[in-house]
Enzyme design. Structure first.
Site, short mmCIF file in Angstrom:
data_model
loop_
_atom_site.label_atom_id
_atom_site.label_comp_id
_atom_site.label_asym_id
_atom_site.label_seq_id
_atom_site.Cartn_x
_atom_site.Cartn_y
_atom_site.Cartn_z
N LYS A 46 0.84 -1.21 0.00
CA LYS A 46 0.00 0.00 0.00
C LYS A 46 0.88 1.26 0.00
CE LYS A 46 -3.79 -2.45 2.21
NZ LYS A 46 -4.39 -2.91 3.47
N GLN B 51 -3.70 -1.49 10.10
CA GLN B 51 -3.70 -2.85 9.54
C GLN B 51 -4.18 -3.85 10.60
OE1 GLN B 51 -2.90 -3.50 6.25
NE2 GLN B 51 -3.56 -5.59 6.64
N ASP C 272 -10.11 3.91 5.11
CA ASP C 272 -10.28 2.47 4.94
C ASP C 272 -11.71 2.04 5.31
OD1 ASP C 272 -9.16 0.06 4.13
OD2 ASP C 272 -8.50 -0.50 6.14
#
Ligand code: NAP
Length: 277
Positions: free
Chosen positions: A49, A93, A116
């Site tokens: 990413k 994450q 996200d």
């Protein structure tokens, strides 16, 4: 359906917007990535990413926390990023380890930086059909359906899987576009008979080739979000492709779209921060 190609176009557009933001404000969009521990798959995802960000002119700032960090440690790190005016988006994450209250950690992300789409605020906004950031994989699925001009009103959409980041929001977005949505999960009885009714099928199970071509309604649109060991999806592509009108391959379908939507939403967050959108 060429997810890789569409993702490239979205990333190119995001890069152009990022360059425009830099030109007008002197500041590039910035995504903060937070990783707890050193799970190899998570390390790889975050690196990927960040690499994509760099190529699109998006800065990234990485925060690496030790595996034995407490919930409070993670919440404190994320809260600091939420308050930092130089950070426009935050990616936390997961999985983070069983000793961490992941929900508490996610909720420390400021809604305007939740690129996200993992907070309750973002989920509720999506449910109400209000502006906000969507979970990236379902967002990518909708972009694919739109790019291929798949008409959704009145269609029977069957979503197999109901995770909070994928199946459930995918169904809600389809419902928001006037599809008639059926969710299937591990308690569903006679899954085959329901899958066979799908005009649009979203497979989000995490089991290799779980859905066979024999269960695909002729002409159906098949979105395979699964990504399993050996680079295979949840749908048996070979047999399903013979019956589907449109189908996403694995790899090269939904996967690249997820990162593209993450970058796009980061650029959007930065543009909003500077009052440019
Ligand atoms: P997850 O949290 O494990 O959820 C799996 C879902 O499948 C659950 O709702 C589960 O039902 C359902 N399920 C399991 N066995 C089933 C069965 N026998 N029949 C019907 N439903 C069943 O997984 P996830 O995070 O949503 O991910 C799903 C897949 O998508 C994985 O392959 C993952 O790698 C992939 N994925 C891809 C991307 C991407 O960027 N392309 C992003 C995220 C995930 P219950 O709720 O009843 O347990």
């Amino acid at each position: 359906m060429d997810g890789a190609g569409l993702a490239r176009r979205i990333v190119d557009e995001s890069a152009a917007t990022a360059a425009e933001i830099l030109r007008r404000t002197g500041t590039a969009p910035c995504l903060a990535t937070v990783l707890v521990g050193e799970d190899p798959a998570s390390v790889t995802y975050v690196r990927m990413k960040r690499n994509r960000c760099a190529r699109a002119g998006i800065e990234s700032r990485h925060v690496a926390l030790p595996a034995d960090s407490t919930t409070q440690d993670v919440v404190a790190a994320v809260t600091a990023l939420s308050k930092d005016p130089e950070v426009h988006g935050i990616l936390l994450q997961h999985p983070m380890g069983p000793h961490i209250d992941e929900r508490a950690a996610f909720e420390a992300i400021a809604p305007e930086k939740d690129v996200d789409g993992v907070t309750m605020h973002s989920f509720a906004a999506m449910g109400f059909g209000l502006p906000g950031f969507v979970s990236c994989t379902p967002g990518g699925i909708m972009r694919l359906l739109d790019a291929y001009e798949v008409g959704l009103p009145g269609k029977h959409a069957v979503v197999v899987g109901r995770s909070a980041i994928l199946g459930k929001p995918a169904g809600m977005l389809l419902l928001g576009r006037n599809a008639t949505v059926t969710y299937c999960h591990s308690h569903t009885r006679d899954l085959s008979s329901i899958v066979r009714q799908a005009d649009v099928l979203v497979a989000a199970v995490g089991r290799p080739r779980f859905i066979s071509g024999a269960d695909i309604k002729p002409g159906a649109v098949v979105i395979d979000a699964g990504y399993n060991e050996g680079n295979v999806g949840d749908v048996d592509f070979g047999t399903a492709a013979e019956r589907a009108s449109l189908i996403t391959p694995v790899p090269g379908g939904v996967g690249p779209m997820t990162i593209a939507v993450l970058l796009e939403q980061t650029v959007t967050a930065a543009a909003r921060r500077f009052g440019l959108s």
